[in-house]
Design a protein around this motif. Structure first.
Motif, PDB file in Angstrom:
ATOM      1  N   LEU A   1       0.823  -1.208   0.000  1.00 45.99           N
ATOM      2  CA  LEU A   1       0.000   0.000   0.000  1.00 45.99           C
ATOM      3  C   LEU A   1       0.852   1.250   0.000  1.00 45.99           C
ATOM      4  N   ALA A   2       1.897   1.273   0.842  1.00 44.55           N
ATOM      5  CA  ALA A   2       2.715   2.472   0.970  1.00 44.55           C
ATOM      6  C   ALA A   2       4.076   2.093   1.531  1.00 44.55           C
ATOM      7  N   SER A   3       5.062   2.996   1.323  1.00 40.74           N
ATOM      8  CA  SER A   3       6.389   2.784   1.897  1.00 40.74           C
ATOM      9  C   SER A   3       6.965   4.141   2.297  1.00 40.74           C
ATOM     10  N   ALA A   4       7.963   4.076   3.205  1.00 39.96           N
ATOM     11  CA  ALA A   4       8.607   5.297   3.674  1.00 39.96           C
ATOM     12  C   ALA A   4      10.065   4.969   3.986  1.00 39.96           C
ATOM     13  N   GLU A   5      11.005   5.855   3.606  1.00 37.55           N
ATOM     14  CA  GLU A   5      12.435   5.646   3.851  1.00 37.55           C
ATOM     15  C   GLU A   5      12.931   6.749   4.784  1.00 37.55           C
ATOM     16  N   MET A   6      13.585   6.297   5.873  1.00 34.36           N
ATOM     17  CA  MET A   6      14.137   7.246   6.854  1.00 34.36           C
ATOM     18  C   MET A   6      15.483   7.724   6.352  1.00 34.36           C
ATOM     19  N   GLN A   7      15.609   9.037   6.156  1.00 31.56           N
ATOM     20  CA  GLN A   7      16.852   9.660   5.735  1.00 31.56           C
ATOM     21  C   GLN A   7      17.133  10.759   6.740  1.00 31.56           C
ATOM     22  N   GLY A   8      18.085  10.459   7.609  1.00 29.23           N
ATOM     23  CA  GLY A   8      18.393  11.419   8.665  1.00 29.23           C
ATOM     24  C   GLY A   8      17.263  11.419   9.690  1.00 29.23           C
ATOM     25  N   SER A   9      16.583  12.530   9.766  1.00 21.86           N
ATOM     26  CA  SER A   9      15.482  12.635  10.744  1.00 21.86           C
ATOM     27  C   SER A   9      14.113  12.732  10.077  1.00 21.86           C
ATOM     28  N   GLU A  10      14.063  12.506   8.743  1.00 24.16           N
ATOM     29  CA  GLU A  10      12.802  12.643   8.047  1.00 24.16           C
ATOM     30  C   GLU A  10      12.499  11.363   7.278  1.00 24.16           C
ATOM     31  N   LEU A  11      11.181  11.091   7.159  1.00 21.17           N
ATOM     32  CA  LEU A  11      10.694   9.959   6.390  1.00 21.17           C
ATOM     33  C   LEU A  11      10.240  10.445   5.035  1.00 21.17           C
ATOM     34  N   GLN A  12      10.709   9.764   3.978  1.00 21.45           N
ATOM     35  CA  GLN A  12      10.272  10.059   2.624  1.00 21.45           C
ATOM     36  C   GLN A  12       9.168   9.061   2.274  1.00 21.45           C
ATOM     37  N   VAL A  13       7.911   9.570   2.113  1.00 16.56           N
ATOM     38  CA  VAL A  13       6.716   8.719   1.964  1.00 16.56           C
ATOM     39  C   VAL A  13       6.402   8.537   0.489  1.00 16.56           C
ATOM     40  N   THR A  14       6.048   7.275   0.124  1.00 15.50           N
ATOM     41  CA  THR A  14       5.610   6.962  -1.234  1.00 15.50           C
ATOM     42  C   THR A  14       4.371   6.080  -1.147  1.00 15.50           C
ATOM     43  N   MET A  15       3.251   6.486  -1.822  1.00 15.04           N
ATOM     44  CA  MET A  15       2.029   5.688  -1.877  1.00 15.04           C
ATOM     45  C   MET A  15       2.089   4.821  -3.128  1.00 15.04           C
ATOM     46  N   HIS A  16       1.754   3.544  -3.005  1.00 16.37           N
ATOM     47  CA  HIS A  16       1.873   2.589  -4.107  1.00 16.37           C
ATOM     48  C   HIS A  16       0.483   2.194  -4.626  1.00 16.37           C
ATOM     49  N   ASP A  17      -0.167   1.223  -4.044  1.00 16.41           N
ATOM     50  CA  ASP A  17      -1.461   0.689  -4.537  1.00 16.41           C
ATOM     51  C   ASP A  17      -2.558   1.049  -3.525  1.00 16.41           C
ATOM     52  N   THR A  18      -3.442   2.013  -3.882  1.00 14.99           N
ATOM     53  CA  THR A  18      -4.527   2.412  -2.955  1.00 14.99           C
ATOM     54  C   THR A  18      -5.742   1.512  -3.091  1.00 14.99           C
ATOM     55  N   ARG A  19      -5.712   0.525  -4.035  1.00 14.57           N
ATOM     56  CA  ARG A  19      -6.781  -0.460  -4.169  1.00 14.57           C
ATOM     57  C   ARG A  19      -8.120   0.183  -4.503  1.00 14.57           C
ATOM     58  N   GLY A  20      -8.072   1.396  -5.025  1.00 10.83           N
ATOM     59  CA  GLY A  20      -9.310   2.075  -5.402  1.00 10.83           C
ATOM     60  C   GLY A  20     -10.132   2.573  -4.223  1.00 10.83           C
ATOM     61  N   ARG A  21      -9.506   2.617  -3.074  1.00 12.61           N
ATOM     62  CA  ARG A  21     -10.248   3.077  -1.872  1.00 12.61           C
ATOM     63  C   ARG A  21     -10.507   4.569  -1.955  1.00 12.61           C
ATOM     64  N   SER A  22     -11.704   4.966  -1.502  1.00 14.48           N
ATOM     65  CA  SER A  22     -12.047   6.377  -1.445  1.00 14.48           C
ATOM     66  C   SER A  22     -12.665   6.659  -0.068  1.00 14.48           C
ATOM     67  N   PRO A  23     -12.074   7.615   0.676  1.00  9.05           N
ATOM     68  CA  PRO A  23     -10.827   8.311   0.363  1.00  9.05           C
ATOM     69  C   PRO A  23      -9.621   7.354   0.422  1.00  9.05           C
ATOM     70  N   PRO A  24      -8.505   7.656  -0.273  1.00 10.51           N
ATOM     71  CA  PRO A  24      -7.378   6.718  -0.359  1.00 10.51           C
ATOM     72  C   PRO A  24      -6.629   6.604   0.967  1.00 10.51           C
ATOM     73  N   TYR A  25      -5.803   5.521   1.031  1.00  5.65           N
ATOM     74  CA  TYR A  25      -4.943   5.343   2.203  1.00  5.65           C
ATOM     75  C   TYR A  25      -3.951   6.499   2.267  1.00  5.65           C
ATOM     76  N   GLN A  26      -3.535   6.818   3.497  1.00  5.24           N
ATOM     77  CA  GLN A  26      -2.517   7.851   3.698  1.00  5.24           C
ATOM     78  C   GLN A  26      -1.508   7.361   4.719  1.00  5.24           C
ATOM     79  N   LEU A  27      -0.271   7.924   4.604  1.00  3.14           N
ATOM     80  CA  LEU A  27       0.781   7.611   5.567  1.00  3.14           C
ATOM     81  C   LEU A  27       1.188   8.922   6.221  1.00  3.14           C
ATOM     82  N   ASP A  28       1.183   8.975   7.526  1.00  7.00           N
ATOM     83  CA  ASP A  28       1.542  10.239   8.183  1.00  7.00           C
ATOM     84  C   ASP A  28       3.034  10.330   8.386  1.00  7.00           C
ATOM     85  N   SER A  29       3.488  11.378   9.025  1.00  2.00           N
ATOM     86  CA  SER A  29       4.920  11.647   9.181  1.00  2.00           C
ATOM     87  C   SER A  29       5.609  10.674  10.116  1.00  2.00           C
TER      88      SER A  29
END
Length: 597
Positions: free
Chosen positions: A56-84
């Motif tokens: 569904l989603a992935s995040a990479e920790m670089q230093g002190s911040e997460l870089q978020v990427t959404m992949h497959d939301t499966r057509g959900r409405s509202p879509p999945y989200q990843l917080d900080s």
């Protein structure tokens, strides 16, 4: 507790294993790596029903911040989200979100770890609906019949349905049997919510005719809580044969069962079968049934009932499903009470001579047997039809009432009366003169005399002296009249007295009032003597003047005139006797008397 995939790896995850949420609310699935890691990759996967795990989603920790990427939301409405923080956010949770969500963390040399969070979504069902059987259900059936269907729609998880009779839960199995059971069917709606339908079957009894039924849906809520939604209550229409018949008088009647002639009477017939059976009402005459017009409810109304309608009445319930040993007919006796007008052996007025006797009869016809009693001025004189009057006096005058009543019908009574007039010589009573303290009367004393009389025809009162008041009735003394006379005592009254007399066509009676000795008043006697003396003196003066005038200058008269100067006419006033009423005394005129030389 957090789930651990690799116990030997240094990286660990903190993920709640079970998350519960109400449908339509937002939910956050936390995934927190433990320990200090400068670089790691966090991924969220969804486990579907086929076992596949789309990312569904992935995040990479670089230093002190997460870089978020959404992949497959499966057509959900509202879509999945990843917080900080790397937590998966599901806005407006739906039943379709009820899955396992896997969090995977790769930390290089520190290893890889994953944990699973189970999401349960709850939905409260709609109001419980019940659809009762609207037909007529027979208690004579040997098997269970469909009673009602209960529906609980759009809930999650699927609710449970229970049935109640008069507020008590019915323990009915789901297996078919003759006494009762229930069936259930679950349907998943297009929304993913679940609906449950339950149908109740029971073998009915006659007692169920007044029973109240309903169903209830029991549903689950987060944190182990539960709710309940009850349906409206309902009753069944049952068919059962007549077992008992009642037939009675519905109109007011006496405890003994009598009704009054002229009243409106209702005869009511009821069988306890359902639906209400047909009724036949009849009257028995000479062992024959005379069918009467009654309505479908078994009511017969007799307006203005008469004595001729007394008799035996019957009711029959036409129920062909009733058992052979059930008595479907009932009878009752209609007893009409009546009381005819009373008749007296004498007319409205009975005139009898004083000291005579008489018997008056009061005859009556009624049912039940009436009771008779005589009264006068509300005073009981005796019971029975005969009134005996003996040694009649003037006190016997008045109105006599014969009253008939029915002891078993208190509201039914009649009266008849006559007036007795006693004829006879007047009865006379005089108020005696009170004696004087000194034993004698004085002239001029004032006294009031009173005479009273009664009789029939009404006597006339008269006095031997004028001035008596008109005869008037005496209050509180029936038949008596009185007259009074006020006068002053004189010596003549002492001699003759004063009498009053009462008279009618039967004769008269007389009473004489006597005064005894009457003494004269002293002050009045002295005045009378002085009045006589003055009168005599005036008379002598008049005679002397007249004598001189007749002699016309005789020696005696002339000598007196010659000695003086010429005489002028003299003004002489006459002094009459003092008038007893000065205001009525005429004015005295002066008289002119001339002297003759």
């Amino acid at each position: 507790e957090p789930g651990l995939l690799d116990a030997q790896a240094e990286v660990r995850l903190s993920v709640p294993p079970l998350v519960e949420v109400m449908r339509g609310k937002s939910v956050i699935l936390n995934c927190t790596p433990t320990g200090a890691h400068d670089h790691y990759v966090l991924e969220w996967f969804l486990t579907d029903r086929s076992g596949a795990r789309p990312r569904l989603a992935s995040a990479e920790m670089q230093g002190s911040e997460l870089q978020v990427t959404m992949h497959d939301t499966r057509g959900r409405s509202p879509p999945y989200q990843l917080d900080s923080q790397g937590s998966l956010v599901l806005a407006e949770a739906q039943v379709g979100d009820e899955r396992d969500y896997v969090c995977v963390v790769r930390a290089g040399a520190a290893g890889t770890a994953e944990a699973t969070a189970r999401l349960n979504v709850f939905a409260k069902p709609e109001a419980t609906e019940v659809s009762p059987n609207k037909g007529t259900l027979s208690v004579m059936e040997d098997s269970a019949q469909e009673i009602a269907t209960c529906n609980s729609r759009n809930g999650n998880p699927v609710p449970k349905i229970t049935w109640y009779r008069n507020g008590q839960r019915l323990e009915v199995p789901v297996e078919m049997n003759p006494k009762g059971y229930m069936t259930s069917r679950t349907v998943r709606e297009a929304s993913g919510l679940l609906s449950l339908t339950s149908t109740l079957y029971l073998r009915l009894r006659k007692d169920d005719r007044d029973a109240s039924f309903h169903c209830a849906a029991h549903y689950s809520l987060p944190k182990g809580r539960h709710g309940r939604l009850d349906s409206p209550t309902f009753h069944l229409t049952l068919h059962y044969p007549t077992e008992h018949v009642q037939f009675w008088l519905g109109s007011p009647s006496t405890p003994a069962g009598w009704v009054r002639e002229g009243d409106t009477v209702q005869l009511l017939c009821r069988g306890d079968g359902s639906p209400s059976p047909e009724y036949t009402l009849f009257r028995l005459q000479d062992e024959q049934e005379e069918v009467l017009n009654a309505n479908f409810e078994g009511n017969l109304t007799l307006e203005g009932v008469t004595r001729g309608q007394s008799g035996t009445y019957g009711c029959r319930v036409e129920d062909y499903d009733a058992a052979d040993d059930v008595q479907l007919s009932k009878t009752l006796e209609l007893r009409v009470a009546y009381l005819d007008p009373l008749e007296l052996s004498e007319g409205k007025v009975l005139s009898l001579p004083l000291n005579s006797s008489a018997v008056v009869n009061c005859s009556v016809h009624g049912l039940p047997t009436p009771a008779l009693r005589w009264t006068k001025d509300s005073t009981p004189l005796g019971d029975g039809p005969m009134l005996s009057l003996s040694s009649i006096t003037f006190d016997s005058n008045g109105t006599y009432i014969c009253e008939a009543s029915l002891p078993t019908v208190p509201v039914l009574s009649r009266t008849q009366n006559f007036t007795l007039l006693v004829q006879g010589l007047p009865e006379l009573r005089a108020a005696e003169i009170e004696p004087k303290a000194d034993g004698s009367w004085r002239e001029g004393d004032e006294v009031t005399l009173i005479c009273s009389t009664r009789g029939h025809p009404e006597p006339k009162l008269s006095w031997s002296q004028l001035g008596g008041s008109p005869a008037e009735p005496i209050p509180g003394r029936q038949g008596w009249v009185s007259s009074s006379l006020t006068l002053k005592v004189t010596s003549a009254l002492s001699r003759d007295g004063i009498s009053c007399e009462a008279s009618n066509p039967h004769g008269n009676k007389r009473h004489v009032f006597h005064f005894g000795t009457v003494s004269p008043q002293t002050s009045q006697a002295g005045v009378a003597v002085m009045a006589v003396a003055v009168s005599v003196g005036l008379l002598l003066l008049v005679v002397a003047v007249f004598y001189c005038m007749r002699r016309k200058g005789g020696p005696g008269c002339r000598r007196r005139r010659e000695k003086g100067p010429q005489t002028q006419p003299r003004l002489i006033h006459s002094h009459p006797r003092r008038h007893p009423h000065p205001q009525l005394q005429p004015q005295t005129q002066p008289r002119l008397i001339h002297s003759h030389p």
